[in-house]
Design a protein around this motif. Structure first.
Motif, PDB file in Angstrom:
ATOM      1  N   LEU A  10       0.819  -1.689  -0.119  1.00 15.46           N
ATOM      2  CA  LEU A  10       0.254   0.121   0.104  1.00 15.46           C
ATOM      3  C   LEU A  10       1.062   1.164   0.396  1.00 15.46           C
ATOM      4  CD1 LEU A  10      -1.971  -1.029   3.059  1.00 15.46           C
ATOM      5  CD2 LEU A  10      -2.832  -1.366   0.196  1.00 15.46           C
ATOM      6  N   GLY A  11       0.933   1.762  -1.185  1.00 14.60           N
ATOM      7  CA  GLY A  11       1.772   3.225  -1.157  1.00 14.60           C
ATOM      8  C   GLY A  11       3.355   2.950  -2.098  1.00 14.60           C
ATOM      9  N   CYS A  12       3.306   3.893  -2.566  1.00 12.82           N
ATOM     10  CA  CYS A  12       4.309   3.023  -3.779  1.00 12.82           C
ATOM     11  C   CYS A  12       5.588   4.660  -4.206  1.00 12.82           C
ATOM     12  CB  CYS A  12       4.215   2.955  -5.144  1.00 12.82           C
ATOM     13  SG  CYS A  12       5.665   1.621  -5.653  1.00 12.82           S
ATOM     14  N   GLY A  13       5.526   5.640  -2.838  1.00 13.14           N
ATOM     15  CA  GLY A  13       6.538   6.442  -2.550  1.00 13.14           C
ATOM     16  C   GLY A  13       8.425   6.178  -2.394  1.00 13.14           C
ATOM     17  N   THR A  14       8.752   6.791  -1.779  1.00 12.73           N
ATOM     18  CA  THR A  14      10.253   7.125  -1.906  1.00 12.73           C
ATOM     19  C   THR A  14      10.055   5.107  -1.078  1.00 12.73           C
ATOM     20  OG1 THR A  14      10.456   9.139  -1.427  1.00 12.73           O
ATOM     21  CG2 THR A  14      12.317   7.520  -0.804  1.00 12.73           C
ATOM     22  N   VAL A  15       9.866   5.596  -0.162  1.00 18.39           N
ATOM     23  CA  VAL A  15      10.014   3.829   0.726  1.00 18.39           C
ATOM     24  C   VAL A  15       9.594   2.617  -0.532  1.00 18.39           C
ATOM     25  CG1 VAL A  15       9.417   2.683   2.644  1.00 18.39           C
ATOM     26  CG2 VAL A  15      10.007   5.081   3.713  1.00 18.39           C
ATOM     27  N   GLY A  16       8.101   2.717  -0.501  1.00 19.19           N
ATOM     28  CA  GLY A  16       7.938   1.463  -1.933  1.00 19.19           C
ATOM     29  C   GLY A  16       8.321   1.812  -2.336  1.00 19.19           C
ATOM     30  N   GLN A  17       8.956   2.559  -3.247  1.00 20.51           N
ATOM     31  CA  GLN A  17      10.102   1.717  -4.462  1.00 20.51           C
ATOM     32  C   GLN A  17      11.024   1.280  -4.225  1.00 20.51           C
ATOM     33  OE1 GLN A  17      10.844   5.588  -7.170  1.00 20.51           O
ATOM     34  NE2 GLN A  17       7.937   6.294  -6.559  1.00 20.51           N
ATOM     35  N   ILE A  85      -3.525   8.571   9.313  1.00 17.14           N
ATOM     36  CA  ILE A  85      -4.063   8.302  10.257  1.00 17.14           C
ATOM     37  C   ILE A  85      -5.345   7.375   9.441  1.00 17.14           C
ATOM     38  CG2 ILE A  85      -6.102   7.895  12.166  1.00 17.14           C
ATOM     39  CD1 ILE A  85      -3.229   9.146  12.810  1.00 17.14           C
ATOM     40  N   GLU A  86      -6.262   8.361   8.808  1.00 14.65           N
ATOM     41  CA  GLU A  86      -7.034   7.575   7.867  1.00 14.65           C
ATOM     42  C   GLU A  86      -6.681   8.276   6.295  1.00 14.65           C
ATOM     43  OE1 GLU A  86      -9.250   5.411   7.630  1.00 14.65           O
ATOM     44  OE2 GLU A  86      -9.565   5.446  10.048  1.00 14.65           O
ATOM     45  N   PRO A  87      -6.591   7.322   5.344  1.00 13.78           N
ATOM     46  CA  PRO A  87      -7.430   5.613   5.307  1.00 13.78           C
ATOM     47  C   PRO A  87      -6.720   4.801   6.013  1.00 13.78           C
ATOM     48  CG  PRO A  87      -6.390   6.282   3.219  1.00 13.78           C
ATOM     49  CD  PRO A  87      -6.156   7.612   3.866  1.00 13.78           C
ATOM     50  N   ALA A  88      -4.828   4.571   6.172  1.00 10.57           N
ATOM     51  CA  ALA A  88      -4.720   4.065   6.437  1.00 10.57           C
ATOM     52  C   ALA A  88      -5.078   2.663   7.524  1.00 10.57           C
ATOM     53  CB  ALA A  88      -3.077   4.204   6.860  1.00 10.57           C
TER      54      ALA A  88
END
Lengths: 441, 441
Positions: A10-17, A85-88
């Motif tokens: 869930l998520g593909c920013g700096t950390v996700g990539q 907090i949301e929607p996580a």
């Protein structure tokens, strides 16, 4: 080989990539360590078309439907690197209730409502791991949660925010003021466009809550943490710290104590403080993080490393992914939340600390006597007094003088009341600065 | 509450007594964390009547029959704090084969024949934990074994022997020679009557083998470790290090590399080395330990704390006891030994390092040219040269001169061959000292 462990990202920013990249580069090693290959089942993002460089991943894996991805039967582990907090919360509670294991770096959510996540994990029977939420790549939560479980931790003192440590280190090195150092941090990418969460201590407070929960087997939320940022730290404060053989750091401090009835309590606070240059935390520079742990039997321990950044955070995420994957293959669950101690949270007024106070006073006989009287009335013992002409130089500012007082340890409420009364004194022109002193100088 | 987890304690010296004390003092907390109380089933000692102070334990629990104790059906976990190869190996293999879980602090045994223990654990299905075997109370092995399993560790550099660190710190602080500093360490209880295992690097080499095995997923034994002690470090070496902005530490270094065919290897060595004062390990003083870990994604990490002593070691032992007890209650086993990578161990000659060489040479033209020629023939590149009158002072020693050379990184074999050839040179009166330089100064 066993069938693969399937991951939803869930998520593909700096950390996700970075997670995707490491999963690709290390796939053979990770499979050998787990006993089964890892496979990405899907990646939930806000916009599919966004440029993510040459990410080594099948582009059809991207989806804009996180809940649909989480609910898929072929997803074993959910990795959340979105934050907020949301929607996580909704996503992770859903995943945990459905029996998935969750790996998250979301400190804000854990500190705000960790209970919801832990309860959902207990209900679903999956694991909840969050090493990346505090101090990035530093293996810290697992040692607290497991290695030190045979000991009694008495105090955790940490530098857990890289942005503020960079700013304070720059102020210490160059004599710059806060605004100038913040500007440099922003230019170099160490501070975000809106630095509030960092410089006002919100980020550190969330991490402090997570550390305190683990160290003291007690649910501590961000709201329980006394929080002060670094925006009011001045170049004069930094110089004053140097003169005392100290440096200023934004510390998170979680410590055991006792209330008036002798019941054990835990106090958790985040604020700038002077620490002696000889303290192991003093030499933690730039954007590094370090956490100093004191325990009855182990004595003093320190953990040091990079607290943020894509790769370090991804390292911690993947360490957790290996652990929860192994647990799933073995059909077991890691030790769940340990909150049996359920200590009461101590109000800030009861925190035991020391103050460093700089006063601009009238330069006439009897001033020290009057000032000392205020401390005595509040039962605060003075450790050192330094008097000099105002402004520090030989020229001075006419009939003013500088008075710098460092106290012994006293309850924060007594120290604060002392400062309030000093401000009201006729002979005190102004209270130039008030800083806590930590680390047993 | 569940029925108790029953412990057999082998050995009741300093560490064993501390374990007994902590089990007593922390019993309620330990039970809450495990989900079942811990109970001592028996304590095997050599002599029952020995004075052990006022140990809070039923005296009928002592026995002189360790094997009988281990074999008892009501023993779940065996804790070994005796040390040495035999009879500890026989006992622990017996316990592990019988399906007991084992917690041990025995670095010598693990480094000499860890394979026998790991194989017996796999056979019996119990856990084998040994956090206390390296760096005492510092949670280090579990982070290596678990937290960093999603990353690729490239290098581990550690100060893992408190005695030698105390001696070298004293030499650095006071200018004392080795013999004098050893005497002080012995008086203060930091060195044993026979200090060989510490000062000759055997203790550090055993720990290096354990660290390398975990970091590189490869079985490394003490015999694979290149080992040099600190007995030949002189006050002049320490002064020379200072002049270079360095300090001397006994380091254990385990690092990835590659052989001529490009296959990955691991090299493990223990020797004194200069490190720059700016390196995080440089400020690790007294008898403290610290381990610096470099990993691809995590970057630089450091773990710091007390490496020895009864209470710190007992803290690590009890952390392991909590973990294996939880596993037994859950009916699971922790991740077993990970040795899948099976890297070849690189000979010391292939280690990449730098040398600091002090020569006493004839003070005449052409000397530097001749010396430089030797380095060039061995393909060793010189970083810095410092020439001065012999003895360092302005008076000098007549027609001699001091020549201090620091090299760039080169294979150890080439550096050693260079020194051998220098010793044979007519113009080189003596090679005053040779020290490796580590830590990227």
């Amino acid at each position: 080989m066993t069938s693969p462990v399937r991951l939803a990202l869930l998520g593909c920013g700096t950390v996700g990539q970075e997670v995707v990249r490491l999963l690709h580069e290390q796939s053979a090693d990770l499979a050998a360590r787990i006993g089964a290959p890892l496979e990405i089942a899907g990646i939930a993002v806000r916009r599919i078309g966004r440029d993510r460089g040459d990410l080594p991943v099948d582009p059809t894996l991207f989806t804009t439907d996180p809940l649909g991805l989480i609910k898929r039967d072929d997803v074993d582990v959910v990795i959340e690197v979105v934050g907020g907090i949301e929607p996580a919360r909704t996503w992770l509670v859903e995943a945990l209730r459905a029996g998935k294991s969750v790996v998250t770096a979301n400190k804000a959510l854990l500190a705000e409502d960790g209970a919801a996540l832990h309860d959902a994990a207990a209900e679903g029977g999956g694991d909840l791991y969050y090493e990346a939420s505090v101090a990035g790549a530093i293996p810290l939560l697992r040692p607290l949660r497991e290695s030190l479980h045979g000991d009694r931790i008495t105090r955790v003192t940490g530098i857990v925010n890289g942005t503020t440590n960079f700013i304070l280190s720059a102020m210490d090195a160059t004599g710059a003021g806060f605004a100038e150092a913040l500007e440099e941090a922003t230019e170099l990418g160490y501070a975000e466009a809106d630095p509030t969460a960092d410089v006002e201590g919100f980020d550190a407070a969330a991490k402090a809550a997570i550390l305190a929960s683990l160290a003291f087997h007690t649910r501590v939320a961000a709201a329980d943490v006394h929080r002060e940022g670094i925006t009011e730290v001045t170049a004069a404060d930094v110089a004053s710290a140097r003169a005392m053989g100290c440096t200023i750091k934004l510390l998170c401090i979680a410590a055991r104590g006792a209330d008036a009835a002798g019941r054990e309590t835990v106090g958790v606070r985040v604020h700038p403080a002077m620490i002696p240059l000889t303290h192991p935390l003093a030499s933690v520079g730039d954007a590094f993080n370090a956490v100093f742990v004191e325990a009855d039997a182990a004595g003093q321990l320190m953990f040091y490393g990079r607290g943020a950044g894509g790769a370090p955070t991804a390292s911690a995420v993947l360490g957790d992914v290996v652990a929860v994957s192994r647990n799933r293959l073995a059909g077991v669950r890691a030790a769940s939340e340990s909150a049996y101690a359920d200590l009461a949270v101590r109000p800030m007024g009861e925190a035991l600390t020391r103050y460093h106070i700089s006063l601009d006073v009238a330069d006439r006989p009897g001033v020290l006597e009057a000032v000392a009287g205020v401390f005595a009335r509040h039962d605060v013992s003075i450790a050192t007094v330094r008097q000099g002409p105002a402004g520090g130089g030989p020229a001075g500012r006419g009939d003013d003088a500088d008075l710098v007082i460092v106290t012994h340890v006293a309850p924060d409420a007594a120290l604060a009341a002392t400062v309030r009364e000093l401000r009201g004194l006729d002979i005190v022109r102004s209270v130039a600065s008030v800083l806590r002193v930590e680390g047993g100088a």
